[in-house]
Design a protein around this motif. Sequence first.
Motif, mmCIF file in Angstrom:
data_model
loop_
_atom_site.group_PDB
_atom_site.id
_atom_site.type_symbol
_atom_site.label_atom_id
_atom_site.label_comp_id
_atom_site.label_asym_id
_atom_site.label_seq_id
_atom_site.Cartn_x
_atom_site.Cartn_y
_atom_site.Cartn_z
ATOM 1 N N UNK B 403 0.819 -1.215 0.000
ATOM 2 C CA UNK B 403 0.000 0.000 0.000
ATOM 3 C C UNK B 403 0.852 1.264 0.000
ATOM 4 N N UNK B 404 2.031 1.192 0.603
ATOM 5 C CA UNK B 404 2.839 2.418 0.679
ATOM 6 C C UNK B 404 3.398 2.824 -0.687
ATOM 7 N N UNK B 405 3.257 1.933 -1.681
ATOM 8 C CA UNK B 405 3.708 2.288 -3.032
ATOM 9 C C UNK B 405 2.839 3.378 -3.629
ATOM 10 N N UNK B 406 1.706 3.718 -2.970
ATOM 11 C CA UNK B 406 0.847 4.772 -3.517
ATOM 12 C C UNK B 406 1.569 6.106 -3.569
ATOM 13 N N UNK B 410 0.376 6.380 -7.352
ATOM 14 C CA UNK B 410 -0.960 6.337 -6.763
ATOM 15 C C UNK B 410 -2.012 5.725 -7.691
ATOM 16 N N UNK B 411 -1.813 5.828 -9.011
ATOM 17 C CA UNK B 411 -2.889 5.460 -9.926
ATOM 18 C C UNK B 411 -2.902 3.980 -10.289
ATOM 19 N N UNK B 412 -1.735 3.444 -10.571
ATOM 20 C CA UNK B 412 -1.731 2.073 -11.067
ATOM 21 C C UNK B 412 -1.166 1.082 -10.052
ATOM 22 N N UNK B 413 -0.955 1.526 -8.810
ATOM 23 C CA UNK B 413 -0.312 0.673 -7.823
ATOM 24 C C UNK B 413 -0.965 -0.695 -7.677
ATOM 25 N N UNK B 414 -2.284 -0.713 -7.661
ATOM 26 C CA UNK B 414 -2.950 -1.973 -7.339
ATOM 27 C C UNK B 414 -2.801 -3.024 -8.430
ATOM 28 N N UNK B 459 11.071 1.688 1.130
ATOM 29 C CA UNK B 459 11.374 0.268 1.241
ATOM 30 C C UNK B 459 10.807 -0.535 0.099
ATOM 31 N N UNK B 460 10.862 0.040 -1.102
ATOM 32 C CA UNK B 460 10.347 -0.652 -2.285
ATOM 33 C C UNK B 460 11.493 -0.930 -3.245
ATOM 34 N N UNK B 461 11.267 -1.848 -4.158
ATOM 35 C CA UNK B 461 12.257 -2.114 -5.205
ATOM 36 C C UNK B 461 11.536 -2.672 -6.409
ATOM 37 N N UNK B 462 12.120 -2.468 -7.596
ATOM 38 C CA UNK B 462 11.542 -3.005 -8.820
ATOM 39 C C UNK B 462 12.323 -4.241 -9.233
ATOM 40 N N UNK B 463 11.591 -5.229 -9.706
ATOM 41 C CA UNK B 463 12.196 -6.488 -10.119
ATOM 42 C C UNK B 463 12.159 -6.557 -11.646
ATOM 43 N N UNK B 464 13.304 -6.814 -12.255
ATOM 44 C CA UNK B 464 13.404 -6.785 -13.708
ATOM 45 C C UNK B 464 13.970 -8.112 -14.193
ATOM 46 N N UNK B 479 7.714 -3.469 -5.714
ATOM 47 C CA UNK B 479 7.451 -4.538 -4.754
ATOM 48 C C UNK B 479 8.111 -4.156 -3.444
ATOM 49 N N UNK B 480 7.684 -4.797 -2.363
ATOM 50 C CA UNK B 480 8.399 -4.628 -1.116
ATOM 51 C C UNK B 480 9.839 -5.069 -1.340
ATOM 52 N N UNK B 481 10.811 -4.320 -0.804
ATOM 53 C CA UNK B 481 12.199 -4.602 -1.180
ATOM 54 C C UNK B 481 12.667 -5.975 -0.721
ATOM 55 N N UNK B 482 12.152 -6.437 0.424
ATOM 56 C CA UNK B 482 12.569 -7.766 0.882
ATOM 57 C C UNK B 482 11.916 -8.854 0.049
#
Lengths: 173, 547
Positions: B403-406, B410-414, B459-464, B479-482
């Motif tokens: 949720x904190x990724x908003x 904010x628009x496409x997080x979900x 505390x977020x990270x993108x996975x590629x 995504x959550x970084x962990x």
Amino acid sequence: MTTSPEAHDPAIDADPFDLHDVAWTAVSPRLATARLLVLGIWAVVLLGPTVALAAVVGAAWLWAVPAVLAVLLLWAGLLVRRQVRALRYAERADDLLIRRGILLRSLVVVPYGRMQYVDVSSGPLARRFGIATVQLHTAAPGTDATIPGLPPAEAARLRDRLASRGEARLAGL
Amino acid sequence: MSTALHPVPESAGEEDYDWRRLHPVTPALRGWKVLVAFVAVIGFQMSEMLRDVAEALGPGRAWLVVLGAVLVVGVVGFVYSALAWRVMRYAVTDGAVHLRTGLVFRQQRQARLDRLQAVDVVQPLLARLLGLAQLNLEVAGGAGSAVQLAFLRESEATALRAQILALAAGVGPLPAATGPAASQDPASQAAVPPDGVPPAGAPHAGQVPPGGAAPVYAAAPERQVYELPMSRLIGSIVRSVPPWFLVVAAVAAVGGSIALGDVGGMFVLVPAALGAGGYVWGRINTGATFRAAASPDGIRLRHGLTETRTQTVPPGRVQAVRLSQGPLWRGADWWKVEINVAGYGGAADAQAGSVLHPVATRAEAAVALWLVLPDLGVDDPLAALDAALAGVDTDGGFTPAPARARWVDPLTRRRHGVLVTRTALIMRSGRWWRSVVVVPHERTQSIALEQGPLQRRLGLASFVTHSTPGPVAPRVEHLDQHVAAALLEEQARRAREARAVAGPELWMRAAAAEIGASGEVTGAEPPHAQAAPGEPHVQAAPGEPRA
């Protein structure tokens, strides 16, 4: 919003980029010196003409250009050492890890079996400082697996090791 | 020229290969291209200069000069093409296809059959009228690495394709005498689909060429799995942005002209109409008569209006799939399905080659995905696909962005989310421009974790994951970084394990080794091909997909 799991547990607040039981190897600090030198050359090239122009024209606002440039260069200069320190790599049994960046961090995992070829390059300045760059290529152009700032002996060792491991684990595409 | 070619062993030495010439009409077709290019370049680039020259010469003579120039260029182009044709030869061995070209600079290129990524038969309009075709062999070597055999007689091109695919599949050359006994061959036995059509590449018993024991390779049997109706293609173009852009521009220009009493504004429409027209024509030309078929030799796609293209992508050559949908397609629930194939990435016509389905219904999208990945690795593939296409948050077992990724999105997080199945990684994103990317584990090239300053604070990270060149760029944002770090570690392991058990490059041998007694190969029935969207299906056990 309530359905998403908040996995943010302060107990596991370790750095996720520090994968556990991975022994990171730092690159040579000479890379920082080399990069500072390049930055210095840029400083001369950029600051010289702008300062001269401001001095000749004499308009006070023209001094803003070299001032902004100087601030940017100084900032970059201060960052270089930290950036080089942040640049690390690790060889694991089946893949090579490379992490880099302070502000924009990234961690790349390149499986040996996916390697198409390895490049070792060293420009005139790099040779002067005794460093070389090893770059791994996979079939994906997005793979940014470059390790700059390796001592030539280490670069050669890494290249041979990667090549032999890649051969052992080769798997088409 | 017989269509039955003896595959010479690769070790025979270059001079012993069976070198063949291309069709003698080739230089005429190529010379024509030179002429068109010349006229186009001169016409567009040097029109000013031409006008000056024409004025200097006077009206009568100018035409003669232009005609003469065109004639000279035509003759030169034709003669050069003819000479180039004389030295151009190709040879098929059991290990590679060789092509010798070059009048001044000699070039010999070989496409290794075990590295073959796709085989295309392309027929441009003119060649099609003459019954000729071009055979493109794509290998994963970046731009310009394809071996193009242009032009061959159409029947010759398809026969050669069948042979090349059979050799690449590892069925191997069989003398015609063993033709009737082909069903004793384990490879062909495995390849016989339930309906008993003869297997891929096995010599067709009844087709022994007159006067020779040379093997003839029958084309692999194929079953059509979907077809794009013209009405839907036109509907999809109507529901896209460029035509509406043109309409808005037209209304604005006409309105402006009327209001100002000046017709000049109308001329703005010309480039807009040309652009939109080009887009519409391109869509119709590549998407018309789009058909896909499953065969033991892989996916077979046919499409094109003026220039027809028949693509064959062998099993395991698709590196990643993307299903995407713009906002205007949502009402009809249409999806565009694109693929990354290593050979297509660098090609100029990559856009045309990388489409698996231009406008798919949801059921067809599921079939298209099944063509690439027969086993999605979940208990209920359709439910998982539905969750991927339209779901948000944890629907269908996806791991979403927290949720904190908003704060960053904010628009496409979900919609950001990832699902790991036994065989593939499914990545979901986009709220208005929905997109779902599927990467089979064994096709993962390299993987990465990325984190910007804001993401770090949260505390977020993108996975590629990195894939071969093409329209699909798989990544999951925020995504959550962990979670992302754990995913990175797990995915590295999973990709390694999947690679270890992945079949050999010779796909029919793989099928033979794997199937043994009975089982389905790629030629079999799609599991839910006939199931309408939403209709209850047989395998609908509530899945517990691993996240």
